[in-house]
Enzyme design. Structure first.
Site, mmCIF file in Angstrom:
data_model
loop_
_atom_site.group_PDB
_atom_site.id
_atom_site.type_symbol
_atom_site.label_atom_id
_atom_site.label_comp_id
_atom_site.label_asym_id
_atom_site.label_seq_id
_atom_site.Cartn_x
_atom_site.Cartn_y
_atom_site.Cartn_z
ATOM 1 N N ASP A 4 -3.733 2.449 -5.333
ATOM 2 C CA ASP A 4 -2.492 2.456 -4.560
ATOM 3 C C ASP A 4 -2.236 1.193 -3.743
ATOM 4 O OD1 ASP A 4 -4.073 2.781 -2.260
ATOM 5 O OD2 ASP A 4 -2.530 4.039 -1.349
ATOM 6 N N GLU A 5 -2.859 0.083 -4.127
ATOM 7 C CA GLU A 5 -2.513 -1.136 -3.414
ATOM 8 C C GLU A 5 -2.657 -2.381 -4.273
ATOM 9 O OE1 GLU A 5 -5.700 -2.045 -0.246
ATOM 10 O OE2 GLU A 5 -5.687 0.123 -0.450
ATOM 11 N N ASP A 11 0.870 -1.180 0.000
ATOM 12 C CA ASP A 11 0.000 0.000 0.000
ATOM 13 C C ASP A 11 0.908 1.231 0.000
ATOM 14 O OD1 ASP A 11 -3.136 0.814 1.193
ATOM 15 O OD2 ASP A 11 -1.533 2.289 1.211
HETATM 16 N N1 DCP Z 1 -8.542 8.751 -1.642
HETATM 17 C C1 DCP Z 1 -9.563 9.621 -1.995
HETATM 18 N N2 DCP Z 1 -10.641 9.786 -1.163
HETATM 19 C C2 DCP Z 1 -10.721 9.096 0.005
HETATM 20 C C3 DCP Z 1 -9.703 8.199 0.368
HETATM 21 C C4 DCP Z 1 -8.612 8.049 -0.482
HETATM 22 O O1 DCP Z 1 -9.498 10.250 -3.056
HETATM 23 N N3 DCP Z 1 -11.775 9.269 0.814
HETATM 24 C C5 DCP Z 1 -7.375 8.627 -2.529
HETATM 25 C C6 DCP Z 1 -6.252 9.511 -2.057
HETATM 26 C C7 DCP Z 1 -5.243 8.572 -1.456
HETATM 27 C C8 DCP Z 1 -5.487 7.287 -2.223
HETATM 28 O O2 DCP Z 1 -6.872 7.294 -2.566
HETATM 29 O O3 DCP Z 1 -3.922 9.055 -1.605
HETATM 30 C C9 DCP Z 1 -5.156 6.046 -1.420
HETATM 31 O O4 DCP Z 1 -5.957 5.967 -0.265
HETATM 32 P P1 DCP Z 1 -5.434 5.395 1.113
HETATM 33 O O5 DCP Z 1 -6.615 5.125 1.945
HETATM 34 O O6 DCP Z 1 -4.478 4.265 0.897
HETATM 35 O O7 DCP Z 1 -4.686 6.631 1.789
HETATM 36 P P2 DCP Z 1 -3.277 7.283 1.536
HETATM 37 O O8 DCP Z 1 -2.455 6.502 0.571
HETATM 38 O O9 DCP Z 1 -3.466 8.706 1.190
HETATM 39 O O10 DCP Z 1 -2.623 7.241 2.968
HETATM 40 P P3 DCP Z 1 -1.959 6.033 3.775
HETATM 41 O O11 DCP Z 1 -0.519 6.417 3.923
HETATM 42 O O12 DCP Z 1 -2.653 6.017 5.078
HETATM 43 O O13 DCP Z 1 -2.149 4.779 2.981
HETATM 44 CA CA CA Z 2 -2.116 4.265 0.753
HETATM 45 CA CA CA Z 3 -4.900 2.154 -0.026
#
Ligand code: DCP
Ligand code: CA
Ligand code: CA
Length: 370
Positions: A111-112, A11
């Site tokens: 992203d995963e 992730d």
């Molecule tokens: N995303 C979005 N709206 C949301 C949640 C996420 O547009 N409500 C998008 C932005 C994030 C991406 O999806 O960058 C991946 O979501 P993640 O939940 O994996 O969160 P992040 O990668 O941002 O943070 P983490 O480091 O906690 O994985």
């Molecule tokens: Ca992420």
């Molecule tokens: Ca994710």
């Protein structure tokens, strides 16, 4: 007993915000908030994600931009509009790295991904750990993005593990450690247990995964129904038989970009379109795909969208064919529609894929028939 499977979950850390930091390193030491502006008024819209500095102030995905601004008031914070072209490009590059190390590969969103590495590690978790470190390093070196990895005997455990240490974490849970790993965690760490379900569980006295594992299955089924009840019960015990699912071939590869300024200049549009072609061609090559159709898009100043496409007799992977076709299609499109308005966004898509082997097969079949 079956030897255990070895599954890795990757992730990417604070993904959209990290992509922005990568493109502009001066952002690194300040709060970064990636927003989707709804366009109605200056600050209306929502936060997609934020870097960890911004998160310390309570900024997170889903909250209104206005609230995020209030939380970061007086700080030198960057509020950026989401640049999906960038995130998709980075994601695709990282996914191809991951795919290269997988017996089986399954992407979950932008992203995963899960990779099954049972065969190539001969079922040995220590080997999987070394492999995971190698992949993490390669992603960082090639794409300058950190990702957190989890290793476990199934998808459920691997995914939870990946979320335990962030950023750039690596958490390994061997089969014999599954129980002690899961027991203390809050129930909402389980896939499928959202806020609502967690609240219902809390009313039943279930706070941790351990509580859930001990909870009477009959009562669980009564409350959540057979399917979910059994699913929650098994999940709490770390049981997950689902396999890493290779998806079929991509149906198309496309790129759309916003022009630096609106234009009807064919040369300028073609310059940008060729860049897209080169990028997409590399992508198709990496995936070993030949394409049989090409489409071009233009979004004009009035936001109207237009496209033209062409399908070949036989699949190709030739960059010159792609460029020529793109040129021809844009010429047609622009002649037909660009009377008054300029183009704002343009794009190119290739589709109707076959793998190289299939192409060979089609060609031989054709030769044999004639
Ligand atoms: N995303 C979005 N709206 C949301 C949640 C996420 O547009 N409500 C998008 C932005 C994030 C991406 O999806 O960058 C991946 O979501 P993640 O939940 O994996 O969160 P992040 O990668 O941002 O943070 P983490 O480091 O906690 O994985
Ligand atoms: Ca992420
Ligand atoms: Ca994710």
């Amino acid at each position: 007993m079956h030897p255990s499977r070895v599954i890795i979950h990757a992730d990417f850390d604070y993904f959209y915000a990290q992509c922005e930091e990568r493109e502009n390193p001066t952002l690194k030491n300040k709060p970064v908030v990636v927003c989707i502006y709804s366009g109605r008024s200056g600050d209306s819209g929502a936060v997609t994600t934020a870097n960890y500095i911004a998160r310390k102030y309570g900024v997170k995905a889903g909250i209104p931009i206005i609230r995020a601004k209030r939380k970061l008031k007086d700080l030198d914070a960057a509020f950026l509009p989401a640049n999906f072209e960038l995130y998709e490009r980075v994601s695709e590059n990282i996914m191809s790295i991951l795919r290269g190390y997988a017996d089986k590969f399954e992407q979950m969103g932008i992203d995963e991904a899960f990779i099954d590495v049972t065969q190539r590690t001969e079922g040995e978790f220590e080997k999987a750990k070394q492999l995971a470190q190698k992949i993490q390093t390669e992603i960082l070196e090639k794409e300058r993005i950190t990702a957190s990895f989890g290793i476990g005997p199934n998808k459920l455990v691997a995914k939870i593990a990946a979320g335990r240490q962030k950023p750039y974490g690596l958490t390994m849970v061997k089969p014999e450690e599954v129980e002690s790993f899961l027991v203390p965690l809050p129930v909402d760490e389980l896939i499928g247990v959202g806020k609502k379900t967690a609240t219902v569980m809390e009313e039943l006295g279930i706070k941790t995964i351990g509580d859930l594992a001990r909870f009477d299955l009959g009562k669980l089924v009564k409350r959540f129904g057979k399917l979910l009840g059994v699913y929650f019960h098994n999940s709490a015990l770390g049981i997950d038989e689902s396999s890493v699912q290779e998806r079929g071939m991509a149906e198309s590869i496309s790129r759309i970009l916003t022009l630096k300024e609106d234009t009807k200049d064919f040369g300028k549009i073609l310059d940008e379109a060729y860049k897209i072609c080169i990028d997409m061609h590399a992508r198709a090559k990496a995936l070993n795909l030949n394409f049989k159709s090409v489409s071009v898009y233009a979004v004009l100043q009035d936001m109207s969208a237009h496209s033209r496409s062409k399908t070949f007799e036989t699949p190709t992977d030739d960059i010159e064919v792609l460029k020529e076709t793109t040129k021809e299609l844009f010429q047609r499109l622009l002649n037909e529609i660009l009377e008054e308005l300029k183009a704002r966004r343009i794009g190119v898509k290739i589709a109707n894929f076959t793998t190289e082997k299939q192409t060979q097969k089609q060609i031989t079949e054709y030769v044999n028939k004639t």
